[in-house]
Design an enzyme around this catalytic site. Structure first.
Site, PDB file in Angstrom:
ATOM      1  N   LYS A 128       0.836  -1.213   0.000  1.00 55.38           N
ATOM      2  CA  LYS A 128       0.000   0.000   0.000  1.00 55.38           C
ATOM      3  C   LYS A 128       0.871   1.264   0.000  1.00 55.38           C
ATOM      4  O   LYS A 128       0.668   2.183  -0.798  1.00 55.38           O
ATOM      5  CB  LYS A 128      -0.922  -0.033   1.227  1.00 55.38           C
ATOM      6  CG  LYS A 128      -1.736   1.232   1.423  1.00 55.38           C
ATOM      7  CD  LYS A 128      -2.703   1.488   0.279  1.00 55.38           C
ATOM      8  CE  LYS A 128      -3.346   2.858   0.415  1.00 55.38           C
ATOM      9  NZ  LYS A 128      -4.199   3.202  -0.713  1.00 55.38           N
ATOM     10  N   ASN A 159       1.208   4.072  -3.143  1.00 59.42           N
ATOM     11  CA  ASN A 159       0.897   5.501  -3.014  1.00 59.42           C
ATOM     12  C   ASN A 159       2.141   6.362  -3.241  1.00 59.42           C
ATOM     13  O   ASN A 159       2.070   7.421  -3.857  1.00 59.42           O
ATOM     14  CB  ASN A 159       0.290   5.797  -1.640  1.00 59.42           C
ATOM     15  CG  ASN A 159      -1.220   5.632  -1.669  1.00 59.42           C
ATOM     16  OD1 ASN A 159      -1.773   5.212  -2.673  1.00 59.42           O
ATOM     17  ND2 ASN A 159      -1.879   5.952  -0.579  1.00 59.42           N
ATOM     18  N   PHE A 172      -1.771   9.909 -13.877  1.00 64.79           N
ATOM     19  CA  PHE A 172      -0.943  10.609 -12.876  1.00 64.79           C
ATOM     20  C   PHE A 172       0.194  11.395 -13.507  1.00 64.79           C
ATOM     21  O   PHE A 172       1.257  11.541 -12.927  1.00 64.79           O
ATOM     22  CB  PHE A 172      -0.441   9.637 -11.797  1.00 64.79           C
ATOM     23  CG  PHE A 172      -1.548   9.242 -10.867  1.00 64.79           C
ATOM     24  CD1 PHE A 172      -1.708   9.875  -9.649  1.00 64.79           C
ATOM     25  CD2 PHE A 172      -2.461   8.273 -11.223  1.00 64.79           C
ATOM     26  CE1 PHE A 172      -2.754   9.545  -8.807  1.00 64.79           C
ATOM     27  CE2 PHE A 172      -3.519   7.930 -10.402  1.00 64.79           C
ATOM     28  CZ  PHE A 172      -3.666   8.570  -9.180  1.00 64.79           C
ATOM     29  N   LEU A 173      -0.043  11.882 -14.731  1.00 63.33           N
ATOM     30  CA  LEU A 173       0.936  12.752 -15.380  1.00 63.33           C
ATOM     31  C   LEU A 173       0.322  14.127 -15.627  1.00 63.33           C
ATOM     32  O   LEU A 173       0.540  14.725 -16.665  1.00 63.33           O
ATOM     33  CB  LEU A 173       1.416  12.131 -16.701  1.00 63.33           C
ATOM     34  CG  LEU A 173       2.344  10.917 -16.585  1.00 63.33           C
ATOM     35  CD1 LEU A 173       2.737  10.403 -17.966  1.00 63.33           C
ATOM     36  CD2 LEU A 173       3.603  11.236 -15.787  1.00 63.33           C
ATOM     37  N   CYS A 197      -4.485  10.962   1.717  1.00 65.52           N
ATOM     38  CA  CYS A 197      -3.617   9.785   1.577  1.00 65.52           C
ATOM     39  C   CYS A 197      -2.188  10.117   1.155  1.00 65.52           C
ATOM     40  O   CYS A 197      -1.256   9.859   1.927  1.00 65.52           O
ATOM     41  CB  CYS A 197      -4.237   8.794   0.598  1.00 65.52           C
ATOM     42  SG  CYS A 197      -5.740   8.055   1.264  1.00 65.52           S
TER      43      CYS A 197
HETATM   44  P1  NAD Z   1     -12.281   8.822   7.611  1.00 67.16           P
HETATM   45  O1  NAD Z   1     -11.681   9.787   8.553  1.00 67.16           O
HETATM   46  O2  NAD Z   1     -13.147   9.310   6.506  1.00 67.16           O
HETATM   47  O3  NAD Z   1     -13.128   7.735   8.409  1.00 67.16           O
HETATM   48  C1  NAD Z   1     -12.704   7.107   9.570  1.00 67.16           C
HETATM   49  C2  NAD Z   1     -13.938   6.745  10.404  1.00 67.16           C
HETATM   50  O4  NAD Z   1     -13.526   5.942  11.505  1.00 67.16           O
HETATM   51  C3  NAD Z   1     -14.649   7.957  10.987  1.00 67.16           C
HETATM   52  O5  NAD Z   1     -16.031   7.876  10.710  1.00 67.16           O
HETATM   53  C4  NAD Z   1     -14.387   7.839  12.491  1.00 67.16           C
HETATM   54  O6  NAD Z   1     -15.416   8.375  13.285  1.00 67.16           O
HETATM   55  C5  NAD Z   1     -14.261   6.340  12.656  1.00 67.16           C
HETATM   56  N1  NAD Z   1     -13.559   5.894  13.861  1.00 67.16           N
HETATM   57  C6  NAD Z   1     -12.464   6.430  14.445  1.00 67.16           C
HETATM   58  N2  NAD Z   1     -12.117   5.691  15.524  1.00 67.16           N
HETATM   59  C7  NAD Z   1     -12.990   4.677  15.599  1.00 67.16           C
HETATM   60  C8  NAD Z   1     -13.126   3.574  16.481  1.00 67.16           C
HETATM   61  N3  NAD Z   1     -12.276   3.380  17.488  1.00 67.16           N
HETATM   62  N4  NAD Z   1     -14.146   2.720  16.283  1.00 67.16           N
HETATM   63  C9  NAD Z   1     -15.014   2.912  15.261  1.00 67.16           C
HETATM   64  N5  NAD Z   1     -14.918   3.931  14.385  1.00 67.16           N
HETATM   65  C10 NAD Z   1     -13.923   4.803  14.554  1.00 67.16           C
HETATM   66  O7  NAD Z   1     -11.059   7.986   7.025  1.00 67.16           O
HETATM   67  P2  NAD Z   1     -10.941   7.330   5.560  1.00 67.16           P
HETATM   68  O8  NAD Z   1     -10.614   8.380   4.570  1.00 67.16           O
HETATM   69  O9  NAD Z   1     -12.109   6.435   5.350  1.00 67.16           O
HETATM   70  O10 NAD Z   1      -9.620   6.465   5.760  1.00 67.16           O
HETATM   71  C11 NAD Z   1      -9.603   5.293   6.569  1.00 67.16           C
HETATM   72  C12 NAD Z   1      -8.295   4.572   6.323  1.00 67.16           C
HETATM   73  O11 NAD Z   1      -8.236   4.122   4.955  1.00 67.16           O
HETATM   74  C13 NAD Z   1      -7.041   5.427   6.510  1.00 67.16           C
HETATM   75  O12 NAD Z   1      -6.027   4.627   7.033  1.00 67.16           O
HETATM   76  C14 NAD Z   1      -6.692   5.880   5.106  1.00 67.16           C
HETATM   77  O13 NAD Z   1      -5.330   6.156   4.963  1.00 67.16           O
HETATM   78  C15 NAD Z   1      -7.073   4.645   4.307  1.00 67.16           C
HETATM   79  N6  NAD Z   1      -7.441   4.912   2.924  1.00 67.16           N
HETATM   80  C16 NAD Z   1      -8.190   5.995   2.598  1.00 67.16           C
HETATM   81  C17 NAD Z   1      -8.559   6.222   1.276  1.00 67.16           C
HETATM   82  C18 NAD Z   1      -9.362   7.427   0.903  1.00 67.16           C
HETATM   83  O14 NAD Z   1      -9.447   7.713  -0.303  1.00 67.16           O
HETATM   84  N7  NAD Z   1      -9.952   8.144   1.837  1.00 67.16           N
HETATM   85  C19 NAD Z   1      -8.147   5.328   0.279  1.00 67.16           C
HETATM   86  C20 NAD Z   1      -7.406   4.205   0.638  1.00 67.16           C
HETATM   87  C21 NAD Z   1      -7.046   4.009   1.961  1.00 67.16           C
END
Ligand code: NAD
Length: 450
Positions: free
Chosen positions: A205, A209, A250-251, A261
């Protein structure tokens, strides 16, 4: 009977829950923020993602998707627990794992039967082992469990399509039987499934990225050189992209990457490397180039408008990319703040992100549409390449502005056409335009000969 629980209903968790439900699973999605869950129970989504509201509604009606704040309810009778909580940037650039730790503890304390715990959050290499330790430590009784890493690759704005038709699924575990069970869940997606160990999956991952961020910083470096030498980076990218070893994506030169991210993941990878005594010099350069983009935009705007004190600058777009309301580390935030430091009054328009942006940019006035935004402006700055900006009425826009200046930070317009429409126009890396050179024929693509 439910078989899947998803912990966290943000951009990744809610899409994961809705998509698995749509594939016929029975899913319960949990969050610790009551407001989010209460909203979802009333059909209100906590985030904007195209198509998600309809997908959630459809699966709630079909009784395949439920919401809760209770770990006891979420875990009773559940076979798979996906974790999709945030892993934001810590103070020194490391990933902050306190949400993950809390989620793992709650899972450990509330699980009542054998469970496969699948981590979708982006986490430092070695986190899977750490999660397994937490589960063992906080379980009330020893119950069998396995930890699987299943990093998420979806992109905001096209998240449902990305989830349903992924390029690949990556699974990492030290327990082949658990990895096999999770692979079965992903079979309907008909994508290649790479099964490996926990640490390698976590690394895939970050490496992915970091590579994509590198592509963006690379083309931005080329854009700088194009400007100095009178070449057009947009056509350079087209010419490069036909080479399958390079690829077209991505260019896009511009004001740089942002979002939740790339900035944090490149930084976290560099932090992990440095902590182990390595010198991740490429990653440092990628970050430096990206940080410079935002300041460079201000330099370019000043070159076009002159002293910014007392000017009014309008930002077209606020979200870090189109089709999302996500403002995390959006270039618009830094650009607005730097313009204000120079003495400009900044206003903005974004199709969906203004409500999220308001508290982050309290002294930026939000405008109802691009034309109201343009009224009396000394320059418009394209920060996000929303489709609806591409076909704005040029003469109406120009007549509304105090000075017809457009800085196109995403290269959505053609320089020749904008100049013909009466604008003082500058894109990114379009050197012929910056140097007032005559443009050649533009790129022509001839079909291959027999
Ligand atoms: P986000 O902030 O949108 O959502 C996280 C959610 O988790 C929130 O609703 C929060 O209230 C909840 N939360 C926090 N602590 C908690 C707990 N203890 N129990 C239950 N719920 C809890 O985050 P996201 O953008 O969805 O990203 C989540 C993960 O995925 C990150 O590690 C991010 O790097 C990864 N990721 C994100 C994307 C993206 O495009 N956003 C893409 C790939 C990977």
């Amino acid at each position: 009977m439910k078989n899947i629980c998803v912990v966290g209903v943000g951009y990744v968790g809610l899409v994961t829950a809705a998509c698995f439900a749509d594939l016929g699973n029975c899913v319960i999605a949990l969050d610790v923020v009551e407001e989010r869950i209460n909203g979802l129970k009333q059909g209100k989504l906590p985030i904007y993602e195209p198509g998600l509201k309809e997908l959630v509604e459809h699966n709630v009606q079909a009784k395949r998707l439920m919401f809760t704040t209770s770990f006891t309810e979420a875990l009773s009778g559940t076979e798979f627990a996906f974790i999709a909580v945030g892993t934001p940037m810590g103070v020194d650039g490391e990933a902050d794992l306190h949400y993950l730790e809390a989620a793992a503890r709650d899972i450990a304390e509330n699980m009542t039967g054998p469970l496969v715990i699948i981590n979708k959050s982006t986490v430092p290499v070695g986190t899977g082992d750490w999660v397994a330790d937490i589960i063992r430590r906080y379980q009330k009784n020893p119950i069998p469990f396995s930890v699987v890493s299943c990093p998420e690759f979806l992109r905001e704005g096209s998240a449902i399509g990305d989830f349903m038709q992924p390029y690949r699924t990556v699974l990492g575990s030290l327990d082949p039987a658990a990895a096999e069970k999770v692979a079965q869940l992903h079979l309907p997606l008909r994508a290649p499934i790479v099964i490996t160990d926990l640490r390698t999956a976590e690394m895939i991952k970050y490496a992915s990225n970091a590579f994509l961020a590198t592509k963006i910083s690379f083309i931005n470096e080329i854009a700088n050189i194009c400007e100095a030498l009178g070449a057009d980076v947009k056509e350079v990218a087209i010419g490069m992209g036909y080479d399958a070893r390079i690829g077209k994506q991505f260019l896009d030169a511009g004001v740089g990457y942002g979002g939740s991210c790339f900035p944090k993941d490149v930084k976290a990878l560099a932090y992990m490397a440095a902590e182990k005594g390595r010198h991740p010099q490429l990653l440092y350069a990628v970050m430096e180039i990206n940080n410079d983009r935002r300041e460079m935009a201000i330099t370019h705007i000043k070159e076009m408008v002159g002293n910014l004190k007392g000017t009014v600058i309008g930002l077209l777009g606020l979200s870090f990319k189109p089709n999302t309301d996500d403002m995390r580390d959006a270039p618009s935030i830094t650009i607005a703040q730097l313009l204000q430091v120079e003495g400009a009054t900044v206003r903005a328009y974004d199709p969906v992100a203004m409500d999220v942006a308001r508290p982050l940019l309290p002294s930026v006035e939000m405008m109802p549409d691009p034309y109201t935004l343009a009224e009396g402006c000394d320059a418009l700055v394209v920060v996000t390449e929303w489709n609806e900006f591409k076909q704005l009425d040029r003469s109406r826009l120009r007549d509304l502005m105090r000075q017809p200046v457009i800085y196109d930070g995403r290269n959505i317009y053609e320089p020749d056409e904008m100049v013909r429409s009466g604008f003082i126009y500058r894109g990114v890396g379009r050197g012929y335009n910056v140097m007032n050179l005559e443009k050649g024929a533009g790129h022509t693509i001839l079909p291959p000969t027999e």
